[in-house]
Design an enzyme around this catalytic site. Structure first.
Site, mmCIF file in Angstrom:
data_model
loop_
_atom_site.group_PDB
_atom_site.id
_atom_site.type_symbol
_atom_site.label_atom_id
_atom_site.label_comp_id
_atom_site.label_asym_id
_atom_site.label_seq_id
_atom_site.Cartn_x
_atom_site.Cartn_y
_atom_site.Cartn_z
ATOM 1 N N ASP A 248 0.823 -1.206 0.000
ATOM 2 C CA ASP A 248 0.000 0.000 0.000
ATOM 3 C C ASP A 248 0.861 1.262 0.000
ATOM 4 O O ASP A 248 1.810 1.378 0.787
ATOM 5 C CB ASP A 248 -0.908 -0.005 1.235
ATOM 6 C CG ASP A 248 -1.799 1.212 1.312
ATOM 7 O OD1 ASP A 248 -2.658 1.375 0.433
ATOM 8 O OD2 ASP A 248 -1.611 2.022 2.249
ATOM 9 N N GLU A 285 1.531 -0.019 -4.862
ATOM 10 C CA GLU A 285 0.677 1.136 -5.169
ATOM 11 C C GLU A 285 1.542 2.366 -4.962
ATOM 12 O O GLU A 285 2.158 2.536 -3.911
ATOM 13 C CB GLU A 285 -0.530 1.202 -4.243
ATOM 14 C CG GLU A 285 -1.418 2.406 -4.557
ATOM 15 C CD GLU A 285 -2.277 2.852 -3.376
ATOM 16 O OE1 GLU A 285 -3.253 3.578 -3.610
ATOM 17 O OE2 GLU A 285 -1.953 2.501 -2.231
#
Length: 588
Positions: A248, A285
């Site tokens: 993330d 990401e």
């Protein structure tokens, strides 16, 4: 005897409390200053509750707790990873290239919201044709329901989902059906309420993140913090048989060391893959549009397998919806769509109006394969971070949804779907929390309303994240795919995924072989991929597009009005088609 150990470099005394009885711990290498404490405790089996007391303080869960049956503030519980009986010994992993990924949130994928319940829907995924399931975070977080990005106990599986055995059953069942499993993990911050700072310098004020203190990756004490995170990643891959991790918001990993954390992590994961004789992948990401993430370490990159491409999402979304607010302000043109279709990033060193500066870096399309970038029409952020969590199907016609899906599933990138997208689910997917601290619950709810009020939304229209109804509204309705218009959209997704698997041109990762023509005024796009022509008409009038070669077959069409005539294809408004053409004459 069972050995307990914990890193607590600032503590003067550490006790481990097992089943209510305290045992003093010894400082290892006291002269060397490692900060590790250990103790051997007799007669400990799996399923025994324990915790640590620092300097006679309160009982704290283990930072590496394998299980938290009583929630984030309760004691840890011992767990024997070797006790589970796996059936996937022949499984060697799911390669990224050629795959289609399905992003899933365990709590809202089914009515029960558990990993065992999700197993009951794996037949749906196999029939759809996807290859890989990507689970949103399952590390233990506050309350019963939430997105999972505020995890507290990073080594424990959220108990309401099914705990550690539940995750193992799910992964084992996926592998039995030929499905790989990725897990979303969060290393850029830890949720509010964690007690890691009581043990050691897990955080630093030298850097800041939007979510609180930055994880300490480059300040004093950071060697052990990095080892904590890398050990966590290896644990998921080794002990839970996961096939990869989605990392993330890696742009929030502040690390100024010569060896960046991501490169070190990739090195360790590659070594584990060799030991296990399994393919393991890392997907990032990132908001930086930096191809170094997916460039090999030998070529000076970080060596990750892939990264999400928000620019591609933004280009497709803005083109089919007409939205131009926020970060969509730079997108919407067919030129932007064509650029992201052929060169990955729109912002590749050019001006970004939303950021007020130039942004990004070009991808070398002759060297970097396209499958290292994920393309998607929807994902959890792009839906859930809208004020009301409205999916694209809530406001877009089925015809335009087919165009958007077609663009994603015939792109050179690795496609990813968000759960329910495959039938055009129009149930919202909203931002929901179950914070156990009243002050935090109130702050999150008020912050959410204030944030969207600045963008013109009425406060009453923004759902309260703490209201259980917000969570319940976000569950998929599994009755939908059995009736129109959902039935037709589901058939379209299955058709496009099957076509992608059948035609090698659609999984060819060579970006230099993808060419795109477009007309801004008429709003059409025509992509050439080998003998295939991918046509999309986003305009309000029918158009005739030149194929460049005689059309020999219609491989897919979103409307019966699409027609081939010699070397042209007629496209009614809001249509998509894949046309096969005659091979170009070879050299004499």
């Amino acid at each position: 005897m069972t050995a307990f150990s914990v890193w607590a470099p600032a503590a003067g005394r550490v006790d481990v409390e097992v089943a209510g009885q305290r045992y003093p711990m010894s400082l290892q290498n006291a002269d060397g200053g490692t900060g590790w404490w250990s103790a051997d405790v007799p007669h400990v089996t799996a399923g025994i509750d324990y915790g640590f007391r620092l300097d006679d303080g309160e009982l704290l869960p283990d930072p590496r707790s394998p299980r938290q049956p009583f929630g984030i503030k309760g004691p840890s519980r011992t767990y024997d990873h070797s006790a589970f009986r796996w059936t996937d010994r022949s499984w060697r992993g799911g390669p990224l290239h050629g795959s289609v990924i399905y992003e899933m949130h365990v709590g809202t994928f089914t009515a029960d919201g558990t990993l065992d319940a999700a197993i009951g829907r794996l037949g749906h995924l196999r029939d759809l044709g996807v290859h890989t399931v990507e689970l949103m975070p399952v590390a233990a977080f506050p309350g019963r329901h939430g997105w999972g990005y505020d995890g507290i106990n990073l080594w424990a599986v959220h108990e309401p989902y099914g705990g550690p055995d539940g995750l193992k059953r799910f992964v084992d069942a996926c592998h039995a059906r030929g499905l790989a499993v990725l897990l979303d993990v969060v290393y850029n911050h830890v949720g509010v309420g964690n007690r890691l700072d009581a043990f050691g310098p897990y955080f630093t004020e030298a850097h800041v993140t939007p979510w609180g203190p930055a994880v300490n990756l480059d300040q004093p004490g950071s060697d052990e913090v990095r080892a904590f995170l890398i050990g966590n990643a290896l644990m998921w891959l080794r002990d839970y048989h996961l096939d990869g991790l989605r990392l993330d918001a890696v742009h929030a990993l502040e690390d100024h060391r010569a060896l960046h954390f991501l490169e070190e992590l990739a090195t360790e994961v590659h070594a584990l893959a060799a030991r296990l004789n399994r393919e393991l992948i890392l997907i990032a990401e990132s908001d930086t549009n930096d191809p170094r993430l997916v460039t090999s370490r030998e070529a000076g990159g970080y060596g990750l397998a892939a990264q999400w491409s928000d620019d591609f999402h933004h280009a497709v979304h803005a083109a089919i919806t007409g939205e131009r607010q926020g970060y969509y302000c730079d997108f919407g043109s067919l030129a932007a769509l064509a650029k992201t279709y052929t060169r990955v990033f729109f912002h590749d060193g050019i001006w970004s109006a939303f950021r007020g500066r130039t942004h990004g870096r070009q991808v070398d399309v002759f060297r970097v394969p396209a499958h290292r970038f994920l393309g998607y029409l929807q994902d959890h952020d792009q839906i859930g971070n809208r004020a009301t969590g409205d999916r694209i199907a809530a406001s877009l016609s089925p015809e335009l949804i087919k165009v958007g899906a077609g663009l994603v599933l015939t792109s050179p990138y690795t496609p990813m779907l968000f759960m329910g997208e495959e039938w055009g689910a129009d149930t919202p997917w909203q931002y929901f929390t179950d914070h156990i601290e009243p002050w935090l619950a109130q702050a999150v709810a008020e912050g959410r309303k204030n944030e969207f009020a600045e963008h013109g939304w009425a406060a009453a229209d923004v759902p309260d994240p703490q209201d259980e109804a917000t969570f319940l509204r976000s569950k998929l309705d599994w009755e939908q795919p059995h009736r129109e218009p959902y039935l037709g959209l589901h058939a379209w997704y299955r058709e496009m995924i099957a076509l992608r698997r059948a035609r090698p041109e659609l999984t060819d990762p060579r970006l230099d072989r993808v060419q795109a023509d477009f007309n801004e005024d008429a709003r059409w796009l025509l992509v050439r991929r080998g003998r295939l022509r991918i046509a999309a008409n986003l305009g309000g009038k029918a158009v005739r597009l030149p194929l460049g070669q005689r059309g020999t077959g219609m491989l897919a069409a979103s409307s019966p009005g699409v027609a081939i005539k010699q070397d042209t294809v007629t496209m009614p408004p809001s249509t998509f088609a894949v046309v096969e053409t005659r091979a170009a004459p070879g050299p004499m």
